[in-house]
Design a protein around this motif. Structure first.
Motif, PDB file in Angstrom:
ATOM      1  N   ASP A  56     -12.518  -4.728   2.538  1.00 13.84           N
ATOM      2  CA  ASP A  56     -11.705  -5.013   1.360  1.00 13.84           C
ATOM      3  C   ASP A  56     -12.346  -6.105   0.508  1.00 13.84           C
ATOM      4  O   ASP A  56     -12.914  -7.068   1.033  1.00 13.84           O
ATOM      5  N   ASN A  57     -12.230  -5.908  -0.786  1.00 14.43           N
ATOM      6  CA  ASN A  57     -12.589  -6.961  -1.759  1.00 14.43           C
ATOM      7  C   ASN A  57     -13.987  -7.564  -1.609  1.00 14.43           C
ATOM      8  O   ASN A  57     -14.166  -8.783  -1.672  1.00 14.43           O
ATOM      9  N   PRO A  58     -15.026  -6.749  -1.421  1.00 15.46           N
ATOM     10  CA  PRO A  58     -16.380  -7.318  -1.335  1.00 15.46           C
ATOM     11  C   PRO A  58     -16.811  -7.919  -2.664  1.00 15.46           C
ATOM     12  O   PRO A  58     -17.796  -8.633  -2.724  1.00 15.46           O
ATOM     13  N   TYR A  59     -16.043  -7.612  -3.719  1.00 21.13           N
ATOM     14  CA  TYR A  59     -16.343  -8.145  -5.050  1.00 21.13           C
ATOM     15  C   TYR A  59     -15.804  -9.556  -5.222  1.00 21.13           C
ATOM     16  O   TYR A  59     -15.915 -10.147  -6.272  1.00 21.13           O
ATOM     17  N   HIS A  99     -14.223   0.978   4.967  1.00 22.68           N
ATOM     18  CA  HIS A  99     -14.629  -0.009   3.960  1.00 22.68           C
ATOM     19  C   HIS A  99     -14.240  -1.426   4.337  1.00 22.68           C
ATOM     20  O   HIS A  99     -13.459  -1.661   5.254  1.00 22.68           O
ATOM     21  N   TYR A 104      -3.890   2.803  -3.746  1.00 18.26           N
ATOM     22  CA  TYR A 104      -2.486   3.053  -4.086  1.00 18.26           C
ATOM     23  C   TYR A 104      -2.253   4.513  -4.465  1.00 18.26           C
ATOM     24  O   TYR A 104      -1.595   4.835  -5.437  1.00 18.26           O
ATOM     25  N   ASN A 152      -5.871   0.911  -8.186  1.00 24.04           N
ATOM     26  CA  ASN A 152      -6.827   0.990  -7.082  1.00 24.04           C
ATOM     27  C   ASN A 152      -6.538   2.284  -6.339  1.00 24.04           C
ATOM     28  O   ASN A 152      -5.374   2.655  -6.155  1.00 24.04           O
ATOM     29  N   ARG A 200     -16.319   2.608  -2.920  1.00 29.12           N
ATOM     30  CA  ARG A 200     -15.528   2.707  -4.155  1.00 29.12           C
ATOM     31  C   ARG A 200     -15.964   1.669  -5.172  1.00 29.12           C
ATOM     32  O   ARG A 200     -15.976   1.905  -6.369  1.00 29.12           O
ATOM     33  N   VAL A 211       0.881  -1.176   0.000  1.00 24.81           N
ATOM     34  CA  VAL A 211       0.000   0.000   0.000  1.00 24.81           C
ATOM     35  C   VAL A 211       0.907   1.212   0.000  1.00 24.81           C
ATOM     36  O   VAL A 211       1.495   1.583   1.018  1.00 24.81           O
TER      37      VAL A 211
END
Ligand code: OGA
Ligand code: NM2
Ligand code: ZN
Length: 747
Positions: A576-579, A574, A566, A563, A663, A555
């Motif tokens: 992370d990575n809910p997708y 948030h 960065y 992203n 995001r 990071v």
């Protein structure tokens, strides 16, 4: 009706209650709701007319004292019974003649009960009456309908706690296709109540439909109306064990032609069973096998159909493996006389005399039917103990010594035979080394429980039979599903805790795992401020999950970032990575360098905010748990998409995971029809997540590492100035490793 029987045993019941005459639906419900008879309320048939009485419904009476009321009904004439101010939340279907109304009523009521917003909820299920009229009371279709309604009842009470009270009752009985008369079958009803205010395994000798309203008032804690004609029956219930022991005690006065009195005979029969280590259900069956003589005028020789009479009474109280051998014990005599030549010669004189009256030896056809009954072996066993229980001299244990067994059986819930078969822990069912099932689903179907024990401790033995003559003795360890871990939610007071409690990556692992389970976040200090340290540490705790970002990600602000993480911009709280499926379980962030101005880390407990949302805005909570949201991340090499609610519930309706990541949330995916519900709910949730008292704010120092449950604790960071330099490294591990370590530690 296992659900009803379960309620009855864990509370009190009266299966001998009466409704009013005329035993017609509308007048009877008027009496149930208003606590007065037909004379007083003036409703004589199913024509809705204004009621003559000022006696309030228990719903109005409750609501006027500040209780929140709800009702679920499906029949138009009913509406005349309720005052305008009786019901706060009303669900009404204009129907009542379609059996499928009930499922809609039950589902709607279950939903409302789950929200736990109301004090008093009235639910009317109508189909049993409809089926009675079309197919006849006690017809096959009627019985089927009872079991359907029983399953709805199960759904309604499933989400209640033992602190809640339930009353189940009905407006009338029936015979043939009608119930409008005053035949005993028409006016006989039942009342079942379960409540912390009611002793389990108890009963009322009598009860009336007029008793419902005042009893509701006792259970729901409001003042009864002075206009109600009767008083509460709560508190007047009597222990069922007393009733049964008293009935048995009274049999000491009768001999029915035998050399010993009937109590001695019962005790001898039970002793015979106990002495051969028979199942506890068999011992009880032996003790009570002749109890039917006590129900009705038995005359000098006893009731010829005492087996049937006794079984009918006991069926409401005990499991079939106690009751059915009793029902069949006379048939077993007739069977043995036909099958076994020497048997008849050993019978007592009185027993031979009653044989003719009982139907004589069985015909071949009767034998076939008898042998097809799964309880026939138990009935024969009971019969043998019975025949051997007629000694003039045998020493026996006193009746009182059976009290605890009777009480345990009365409190036991009916067991599910498939479950029992599946739960067997014997060597042929479970592998001794790895504990895995050796049997399949096919092996657990078609069984009947023919014998069982009631002790609540240690191992339980349950005997199962599957036709033709397959027996299995199941050994069961009594354990139930309990929550795997408990969660402690936190607010910003945790910031203080972090100032003086940073864990050592070697010495403090057990405490860290404990805190991960309870709080979902841990801060470590004392790592080297060097690259790759985070991976080395993560591998000690669990399996590192590789993603498109690599097994380790830096990071750090970079040109052309894939992203926004960065870059030096601030990141809102948030997940992370809910997708991703699965969404990463645990995230570790290791600080190598953090000397820029800004760049503080922010954390908040998503479970706390979700619980607050449920409390303060229940409908927002439901919206966020039901609205599907698309999360997406795409670049040159991947297109990751996942559809999930913001708040994910487990099958108990408990908060399981939260996913917030503005995001990567795809706005277009929020359906047009849900936008007006979704946005206010989402905004309120984020407000709760980011309120001052919810957030902890810490600036990570080089050598520190924060580890958190990514599906519970949301994280973010303040913007930083790019000049000085900031470098974190992160990775993800699966959460099951942490949970497993925790269970290994705590057992
Ligand atoms: C991220 C992130 C936190 C930080 O990269 O997803 O949240 O402090 N970073 O930079
Ligand atoms: N990173 C840091 O889940 C996200 O998109 C947040 C995750 C890139 C692995 C950033
Ligand atoms: Zn992040």
């Amino acid at each position: 009706m296992p659900e009803l029987i379960n309620l009855a045993r864990s509370g009190a019941s009266c299966f001998n209650a009466t409704t009013i005459t005329p035993s017609i639906t509308l007048p009877a419900h008027a009496s149930m709701l208003r606590g007065v008879d037909a004379e007083a309320h003036g409703i004589r048939d199913n024509d809705p007319i204004p009621l003559r009485t000022a006696a309030p419904t228990f719903l109005a009476q409750a609501k006027r004292q500040g209780l929140r009321t709800a009702s679920f009904t499906s029949w138009q004439p009913f509406e005349c019974l309720f005052e305008d101010d009786a019901i706060e939340e009303k669900f009404y279907i204009n129907g009542g003649y379609d059996p499928s109304d009930d499922i809609r009523i039950a589902e709607a009521a279950q939903k409302l009960l789950q929200q736990r917003q109301h004090h008093l909820v009235f639910v009317y299920l109508s189909q049993v009456d409809t089926i009675g009229h079309s197919h006849g009371w006690d017809s096959t279709e009627y019985i089927e309908s009872l079991s359907i309604v029983d399953s709805y009842l199960g759904g309604l009470v499933a989400d209640l706690t033992v602190q809640d009270s339930v009353i189940v009752t009905t407006d009338h009985g029936g015979l043939g296709n009608h119930h409008e008369h005053s035949r005993p079958e028409d006016v006989r009803t039942f009342v079942v109540m379960r409540s912390p205010k009611i002793a389990s395994a108890s009963f009322w000798p009598m009860a009336s439909i007029l008793d419902i309203a005042p009893s509701v008032a006792t259970l729901a804690d409001f003042k009864p109306s002075a206009l109600w004609q009767t008083q509460t029956i709560v508190g007047h219930e009597q222990p069922l064990a007393d009733f049964l022991i008293d009935k048995l005690q009274r049999t000491a006065a009768h001999r029915y032609g035998e050399r010993l009195d009937m109590l001695d005979h019962a005790l001898q029969t039970a002793s015979n069973a106990a002495n051969t280590q028979a199942d506890e259900s068999m011992i009880l069956a032996c003790l009570m096998h002749d109890i039917g003589h006590s129900f009705g005028d038995a005359g000098k020789w006893g009731l010829a159909d005492h087996a049937e009479t006794g079984a009918e009474v006991l069926l409401q109280l005990f499991n079939p493996c106690v009751v059915e051998p009793i029902r069949l014990h006379v048939a077993a005599k007739r069977y043995l006389v036909s099958k076994d030549n020497s048997y008849a010669s050993k019978l007592s004189k009185a027993s031979i005399e009653s044989l003719a009256e009982q139907g004589g030896p069985m015909t071949d056809e009767e034998i076939t039917t008898f042998e097809a009954n799964p309880y026939h072996l138990a009935a024969i066993e009971l019969r043998r103990f019975d025949d051997a229980g007629k000694s003039p001299t045998m020493m026996v244990a006193p009746l009182e010594s059976y009290r605890s067994l009777i009480e345990a059986a009365l409190r036991s819930s009916p067991r599910n035979a498939s479950w029992v078969r599946d739960a067997c822990n014997c060597e042929s069912c479970r592998d001794r080394n790895n504990g895995q099932h050796k049997i399949t689903v096919d092996d657990i179907t078609g069984w009947t429980i023919v014998g069982e024990s009631y002790s609540s401790s240690a191992k339980q033995l349950v005997k199962l039979q599957r036709s033709p003559n397959e027996l299995h003795l199941c050994t069961i360890e009594p354990s139930e599903l309990t929550a795997l871990y408990t969660v402690d939610t936190w607010g910003n007071e945790l910031e203080k805790h972090f100032e003086n409690s940073q864990f050592d990556t070697n010495a403090d692992i057990p405490r860290a795992i404990e805190q991960m389970i309870s709080h979902g976040i841990v801060l470590f200090a004392g790592l080297k401020s060097e690259p790759n340290e985070v991976l080395r540490f993560a591998e000690k705790l669990g399996f590192v999950r590789q993603t498109n970002y690599g097994s380790l990600f830096d990071v750090i602000a970079e040109p052309d970032p894939i992203n926004l993480a960065y870059t030096p911009v601030g990141l809102a709280l948030h997940t992370d990575n809910p997708y991703r499926e699965p969404c990463p379980g645990v995230q570790l962030l290791h600080c190598i360098k953090n000397s820029s101005e800004g760049g503080q880390s922010l954390f908040t407990d998503g479970f706390r905010a979700a619980a607050l949302l449920r409390e303060q805005h229940p409908s927002f909570f439901i919206t966020l748990s039901k609205t599907p949201v698309l999360f997406r991340f795409s670049d040159d090499s991947v297109d990751l998409k996942n559809i999930k609610p913001i708040i994910e519930l487990d099958c108990n309706g408990e908060i399981h995971a939260v996913r917030v990541n503005h995001r990567s949330m795809q706005t277009q995916s929020i359906a047009q029809s849900t936008r007006n519900q979704f946005y206010p709910a989402y905004q309120k949730f984020v407000e709760l997540l980011s309120s001052k008292d919810a957030i902890i704010n810490i600036k990570l120092n080089p050598g520190e590492l924060v580890m958190f449950d990514n599906r519970r604790v949301l994280h973010g960071r303040n913007a930083y100035r790019i000049n000085e330099g900031r470098h974190l490294q992160g990775c993800y591990i699966d959460i099951d490793a942490i949970r497993s370590s925790h269970l290994k530690m705590t057992g």
